[in-house]
Structures are given as structure tokens and as C-alpha cells.
Write a protein that holds these residues in place. Structure first.
Motif: not given
Length: 536
Positions: A79-85, A298-303
Motif C-alpha cells: 500500500t505505502y512503499y514503492p515496490l518493484t512490480a 534496495r532492489r525490491q523497490f523502484e529505482g
């Protein structure tokens, strides 16, 4: 002194305390819960310890409430974090991509989820929550606890009363304050009959504690802390528990049937979060420390969302076994030294630790107070692996669940089971008495009601690591999912006894009451048995 009362008093807002509160609240019980730190969650938050879970946790071997708790953590990220697809679509999302846990996350996320679970009851007045509040006295009337006196951070005292009291503190504080019979440290073979127990007991021989801290790495920057005054002593320290190895070093000698290990550290390695193997049986002889207890990969989240991974340092190098943190006059000195060891470890990592490229130190390692909720980036309190333990109606023994002692039969099936648990090891770390630690392999096990009942006191129940285990069996029963199950069982038991107007011992003594209580647990989503085909 002011007074407050409720149906149930829970002292300690760690994993077991919160679980107990939820179980009682969902059954209509009014609850007062205190916690000595500013954060609920204990091991998972204030102590910075990602949840140590068994390999079947996604499908079995946990209560429905714990499964819901894990689901809410993952949904919070979605819901709240910029996760990668790819991370967002992962059913078993592990934001930290740590190999220690299939769900390694930032402690503040756990804190937010715990408060979201409790908030409706607090808003309605059914729950009174008192943070930064410490128990200072326990009043008794014969075999009953009549009141607990607590003080807040401003020194204000409150006398709390309830028909039932749960000790969910990290060290079993109410047991000592209330004169409840307890044990500490290691038992002798003569006392428990455990094959792994030594010939002599020692109440001061306890597992090491770890003062965790959180770091990130900023390449090209220098965040080296001032050299600690006691750094030289810790750098050169060779505790007897390590068989000649230095405390501040990546090598660990073999002991108790284990293999020698040479830990590796590859700071911000560009590893694939989906390639992490969370099965501890595959750790091998060279475990990697950077992704061991990582809570943000960090690779779990958008750049660009994270410039660096965030890692919890709870490693063999800051396991402090220099002395116990309770039970002796100079315990406060060992509190200080346990944190000093971690501070020296950080300085060693920044300046002298051998790097894979042949250099020394990572000066870009930086403490992250924004993660820990403290000004210095260290945990609010140490990670405790042992507590005072009640003298229980039934004590859980090594031979109840150690694979090599069960001859293929699986763990003991207790008629009075109130929950289940498992882990990879009967995990005993180095101890203050000079032992290197070690332990056997546990079969999936049950939690007997008898281990939650003191031998004498009638209305106080343990709700954390203070149940009827031994120094050995504690090695598996101390872990977070098991503590959650312990808390849920005693919270539900208190509500059941209030409703029936009986005492906990009566539930254990009457087969019909026991079965009714177990039915109540199952209706609430508690798992009482393992599939008998499952083994270690």
C-alpha cells in the motif's frame, strides 16, 4: 498513588504481550497493558530482531492471528512503499530479502501494524495502553497476585489490579518482584534428565545477548565513529567460548558437531532478492552477513527509493557472553559492555575489517537512527535470548522434541497442547558460563498448557520466554512465532477463566474443561497439532 483496574493486566508489550492482549480483547475482556520502552513489539521492534521462522511458516505451524499479522505487514508495503512490480506481485514478499527470515522488514512497519491491530480496542476504552512504563513492585495475598505497581518515565506511580496478571516482560520481571518460584541459567543432568545437560547446574550461565544496530552504506563517504575507549580490548578479545578465535573476526571454530565457518561480508552486493535461500539448512560454511538480517533490500523497490540496503547487525561478532544482564550485583556493567561491544564492532567494520578486495574497513557504513527510533542508531534494548522461567507444572525437556532422541516418533504429543512451533535448530548461543552453545535438531513441537502454569501462584501466567522450559529447550521455544502462540494461549486462557469463574489450574485438572478450552482456541484459529507426517 492512583489506581486502575481491568479484567486482565499484561505487564510487557512484546510479542507475547501483544498477542495475549489481542486474544483477550477479541473475547470481550478489558485489558491494561504496559511496556517499558516507547515501542510495542519487543524482539521484533525495540530489539531490532527480524522474525526467526521455520520453513513451513507460510502454510502451517502458526496461528491464524499470526498469519494475519504477517499478511498485514506485506499489505502495508504494497500500500505505502514503492515496490518493484515483481516485488509487489510476490505472494511471499520479503522486503529485506534476508536469508534469516522469509519476512524481514523495518521495525517501524511492524510497530504500525501492531498499533493498527490494537487501536480499535484502545479507541473504545476496552484497552488501556501504558508505554514507557516499568513494573517496580508486586503485591501478593498468599498464592494470588493482588496488585502490580508501575512507574512511568516521569516517576509517577500507578497501582494496577486485575483478577489475572500476565508476565510478558522480556526477563520475567514479575516473577522476581512477586516471589514467584523461577529458575535461570542451566540445569544439571540430575535435575532434568536431559542427555545434553551438564553434570552441574549454574543459574548464572545464560545465553549471550546482542545489542543490535542498523546500518546502511554510503559509498565514497566517511561516517567512521570516534574510536571507542575500550576498542583495543574488544578487538583483541578471545573469549573462551570461541576456542581461540577473536570476537571481532569473521572466523568461527567448529563446536558441538557444527562446522567451522568463515563469514563473508559483501556490502551492498548487487544480489537478486529472488535468489535468496531462506532455508537455514543450506547456510554452508561461508554465510553472507550483509543479507543475513537485511530489512530493506534496495532492489525490491523502484529505482532511487533506497540509496543503500538497510541491515540489522545481529551477528556472531556482537553476541555478548561476558556476563549475565540480571541476577548479579554488577548486571548494569554487563548491560553497558554488551552495547560497548556492538559499538566496537561498528568501528572495526569501518576501519579494520578485512574486505574481499584485500583492503580494510568500510568507512561508508552509517548508523540509521530513522530505522531504530533511537538517537544513536542502536536498539532500545538488547536482544535477550533467556529470561527467568517459571517452575511450571510441566517442564518442556530436550528429550520431548530433539530429533535424535525421538527415534523417528516426532515430538511429544501433549494431551494439553495449546499451540505449536518449530525452528531449524535447538539454538543455544555462547553462554556466560563459557559454553560455545550449540544444540540438536527439533522436530515440529507442541506447547503444553502445563508449561504455562506456575506450580504455586494461581492467577499469574507467563506470556513470553518465561514459560516452563529448560536452558536447552528454550533454544527453540524462545523464537517470535512461538512467543506469539504462547501469548495467544494465555490471553485466551485468562478470558476463558474469567468467563467460567475458574482458575487456570482447574482447566488443566479437568479433562472436560481442558477440551472446552482447546475447542475455544481452535475456534479462534489456534493450531494445536502438526500433521504427524511432518518432521524436521
Amino acid at each position: 498513588m492512583t489506581q486502575q483496574q481491568a479484567d486482565l493486566l499484561i505487564i510487557g508489550g512484546g510479542v507475547g504481550g501483544v498477542s495475549a492482549a489481542l486474544a483477550a480483547l477479541r473475547r470481550g475482556t478489558s485489558v491494561i497493558m504496559t511496556e517499558q520502552t516507547p515501542w510495542l513489539g519487543g524482539q521484533l521492534t525495540a530489539q531490532l530482531v527480524p522474525s526467526d521462522e521455520h520453513r513451513r511458516i507460510e502454510t502451517t505451524g502458526r496461528n491464524r492471528s499470526y498469519a494475519q499479522f504477517r499478511h498485514l505487514i506485506r499489505e502495508h508495503y504494497r500500500t505505502y512503499y514503492p515496490l518493484t512490480a515483481a516485488a509487489r506481485a510476490d505472494e511471499h514478499l520479503n522486503p529485506g530479502a534476508a536469508w534469516v527470515s522469509p519476512l524481514s522488514v523495518e521495525p517501524k512497519v511492524i510497530l504500525a501494524v501492531l498499533h493498527s491491530l490494537l487501536r480499535p480496542y484502545e479507541a473504545s476504552g476496552q484497552l488501556t495502553l501504558m508505554l514507557d512504563t516499568t513494573p517496580v513492585a508486586v503485591h501478593t495475598d498468599g498464592d494470588l497476585v493482588s496488585a502490580v505497581v508501575v512507574r512511568d518515565r516521569d516517576g509517577n506511580g500507578v497501582e494496577l489490579t486485575a483478577p489475572f496478571v500476565l508476565d510478558a516482560t522480556e526477563l520475567g520481571d514479575l516473577l522476581e518482584l512477586g516471589g514467584v518460584e523461577f529458575v535461570t541459567g542451566r540445569e544439571s543432568h540430575a535435575e532434568t534428565g536431559e542427555p545434553g545437560a551438564p553434570e552441574t547446574g549454574d543459574p548464572l550461565d545464560m545465553q549471550s545477548v546482542t545489542w543490535c544496530f542498523a546500518v546502511e552504506h554510503r559509498d565514497g563517504e566517511d561516517h567512521t565513529i570516534d574510536r571507542p575507549d575500550d576498542y583495543g580490548a574488544f578487538r583483541d578479545w578471545r573469549p573462551p567460548q570461541l576456542a581461540g578465535e577473536k570476537m571481532l573476526g569473521f572466523r568461527r571454530a567448529a563446536h558441538d558437531g557444527s562446522i567451522a565457518r568463515e563469514y563473508t561480508l559483501n556490502v551492498n552486493a548487487d544480489d537478486d532478492p529472488f535468489a535468496i535461500d531462506v532455508d537455514h539448512r543450506n547456510m554452508g560454511a561461508a554465510p553472507e552477513l550483509w543479507n543475513y538480517r537485511r530489512v530493506a533490500a534496495r532492489r525490491q523497490f523502484e529505482g532511487g527509493a533506497y540509496e543503500s540496503d538497510i541491515v540489522i547487525v545481529n551477528w556472531p561478532m556482537n553476541d555478548y557472553a561476558g556476563g549475565p544482564l540480571f541476577g548479579i550485583e554488577d548486571a548494569a556493567a554487563h548491560w553497558d559492555r554488551s552495547k560497548a561491544l556492538s559499538r566496537s564492532l561498528l568501528y572495526w567494520l569501518q576501519t579494520e575489517a578485512p574486505r574481499p578486495d584485500g583492503g580494510a574497513g568500510w568507512p561508508g557504513l552509517r548508523l540509521t537512527p530513522r530505522v531504530t527510533g533511537t538517537a544513536d542508531g542502536f536498539a532500545m534494548m538488547p536482544y535477550f535470548r533467556e529470561s527467568r522461567r517459571i517452575r511450571a507444572q510441566r517442564t518442556i525437556l530436550e528429550q520431548d522434541f530433539d530429533r535424535d532422541l525421538r527415534d523417528g516418533r516426532g515430538a511429544e504429543r501433549y494431551p494439553d497442547t495449546v499451540g505449536v512451533g518449530h525452528y531449524y535448530w535447538i539454538d543455544r548461543h555462547a553462554t556466560t558460563g563459557g559454553s560455545a552453545g550449540g544444540g540438536g535438531l527439533p522436530e515440529p513441537f507442541e506447547i503444553p498448557l502445563g508449561a504455562l502454569l506456575p506450580q504455586r501462584v494461581r492467577n499469574l501466567l507467563p506470556a513470553a520466554k518465561n514459560i516452563g522450559t529448560t536452558h536447552i529447550s528454550n533454544g527453540s521455544y524462545r523464537l517470535q512465532p512461538v512467543e506469539w502462540s504462547i501469548g495467544e494461549a494465555v490471553g485466551a486462557l485468562a478470558a476463558y477463566c474469567l468467563d467460567r469463574k475458574i482458575e487456570p489450574a482447574a482447566v488443566s485438572a479437568d479433562s472436560r474443561e481442558l477440551r472446552d478450552f482447546q475447542n475455544d482456541l481452535e475456534r479462534g484459529g489456534v493450531q494445536l497439532r502438526w500433521d504427524p507426517a511432518l518432521r524436521w
